[in-house]
Design an enzyme around this catalytic site. Structure first.
Site, PDB file in Angstrom:
ATOM      1  N   ARG A 182       0.866  -1.183   0.000  1.00  0.00           N
ATOM      2  CA  ARG A 182       0.000   0.000   0.000  1.00  0.00           C
ATOM      3  C   ARG A 182       0.901   1.230   0.000  1.00  0.00           C
ATOM      4  O   ARG A 182       1.146   1.830   1.039  1.00  0.00           O
ATOM      5  CB  ARG A 182      -0.909   0.018   1.230  1.00  0.00           C
ATOM      6  CG  ARG A 182      -1.941  -1.088   1.298  1.00  0.00           C
ATOM      7  CD  ARG A 182      -3.103  -0.881   0.343  1.00  0.00           C
ATOM      8  NE  ARG A 182      -3.896   0.264   0.721  1.00  0.00           N
ATOM      9  CZ  ARG A 182      -4.897   0.230   1.610  1.00  0.00           C
ATOM     10  NH1 ARG A 182      -5.196  -0.900   2.210  1.00  0.00           N
ATOM     11  NH2 ARG A 182      -5.585   1.314   1.885  1.00  0.00           N
TER      12      ARG A 182
ATOM     13  N   ASP B 227      -6.701   9.162   6.232  1.00  0.00           N
ATOM     14  CA  ASP B 227      -5.673   8.294   5.671  1.00  0.00           C
ATOM     15  C   ASP B 227      -4.299   8.928   5.808  1.00  0.00           C
ATOM     16  O   ASP B 227      -3.302   8.246   5.989  1.00  0.00           O
ATOM     17  CB  ASP B 227      -5.960   8.025   4.194  1.00  0.00           C
ATOM     18  CG  ASP B 227      -7.195   7.161   3.997  1.00  0.00           C
ATOM     19  OD1 ASP B 227      -7.458   6.313   4.867  1.00  0.00           O
ATOM     20  OD2 ASP B 227      -7.892   7.338   2.998  1.00  0.00           O
TER      21      ASP B 227
END
Length: 304
Positions: free
Chosen positions: A90, A264
């Site tokens: 990620r 995030d």
């Protein structure tokens, strides 16, 4: 009514080799299944395909992934390979890279003979710190909800004080009005090792006996709002799942008292990146004078 509670990430020493159990979030909300991670590849796959998700939980899982990856070889080349493998899962997840940088910093200076044990200890520390940070978010956010509830009581001419720690059921009886919280995506305990970020104040308020209700937007295209609804039901917190486009209408109608979302990534200047749809909620909240808060641990801030 609460349901059986499933942890998001726990260590498992029941087998021959140490491993980690995670709640497979790709199978929620249909079924709750714990999945064993026993190798580096297991951990990398879990992050890559979103069997674990949420910035803090990704970071903790990556830390345990390092420990799993050093099971047979703790040398410098292996350490670099393990960290690079996990980092590629990620690339935009700031907590992931924060956790991996911390693991590298701690382990690379140690003798090879002590690295395996140190890796497990450091991963455990990262997980424990996440729990503590999120619990603190809940305690910092609780007064925001309590103050709104107290204001309802003042409007009725009977001002209870939930912050005093006194009153309990009397507070509820004096001011039965429900505080309506709106959230987006999933920033609850499923996104963390424990407690959640945006939902941590909700859980703290619920535990304190404050009457509240949560508007949960479904959060397309991946529908993480279904996960939020699942965990709120698990905890017995009243909630309603809504279409994403309904949020602005509810804010305009005065049916939302505050909005709390996770993040995030938070830039050094305070700019925040979160799931698509967050920006529209922020604009609508500002237009209609509804407080809007971002709840996140320090590890989500990118100081670069």
């Amino acid at each position: 009514m609460t349901r059986e509670r499933h942890p998001t990430l726990i260590e498992d020493a029941s087998g021959r080799n140490a491993s980690v159990l995670i709640l497979d979030q790709t199978r929620l909300p249909r079924e709750a299944v714990m999945l064993r991670l026993a190798t580096l590849e297991d951990a990398a796959q879990a992050i890559r395909v979103m069997q674990v998700r949420g910035a803090p939980l990704i970071g903790a899982t990556a830390a345990y992934g390092v420990a799993l990856g050093l099971a047979e070889d703790a040398g410098d080349a292996r350490l670099a390979y393990v960290i690079d493998t996990l980092a590629a899962t990620r690339p935009t997840a700031v907590n992931l890279h924060w956790a991996l940088a911390r693991m590298r910093r701690v382990l690379q200076e140690l003798p090879l003979a002590t690295r395996r044990e140190a890796a497990w200890n450091e991963a455990r520390a990262i997980a424990d710190e996440d729990k503590a940070a999120n619990a603190a978010i809940g305690q910092h956010g609780l007064p925001l909800i309590a103050a709104i509830h107290a204001a309802f009581g003042k409007e009725k001419g009977n001002p209870p004080n939930p912050l005093s720690g006194k009153g309990g059921d009397k507070v509820r009886q004096a001011s039965p009005a429900t505080v309506n919280v709106m959230t987006h995506c999933n920033a609850g305990r499923l996104a963390t090792v424990e407690h959640g970020t945006a939902l941590a104040p909700v859980y703290a308020a619920h535990a304190a006996g404050l009457p509240l209700h949560v508007w949960v937007s479904e959060t397309r295209p991946r529908n993480q709002g279904l996960l939020t609804a699942w965990e709120l039901a698990e905890a017995g917190v009243p909630h309603t799942l809504i279409a994403d486009n309904a949020a602005g209408l509810l804010l305009m109608q005065g049916r939302v008292d505050l909005v709390i979302v996770g993040a995030d990534r938070i830039a050094a200047n305070g700019d925040t990146a979160n799931k698509v749809g967050t920006y529209l909620k922020a604009l609508a909240a500002r237009e209609h004078g509804v407080p809007f808060y971002v709840a996140a641990p320090l590890s989500t801030i990118d100081f670069a």
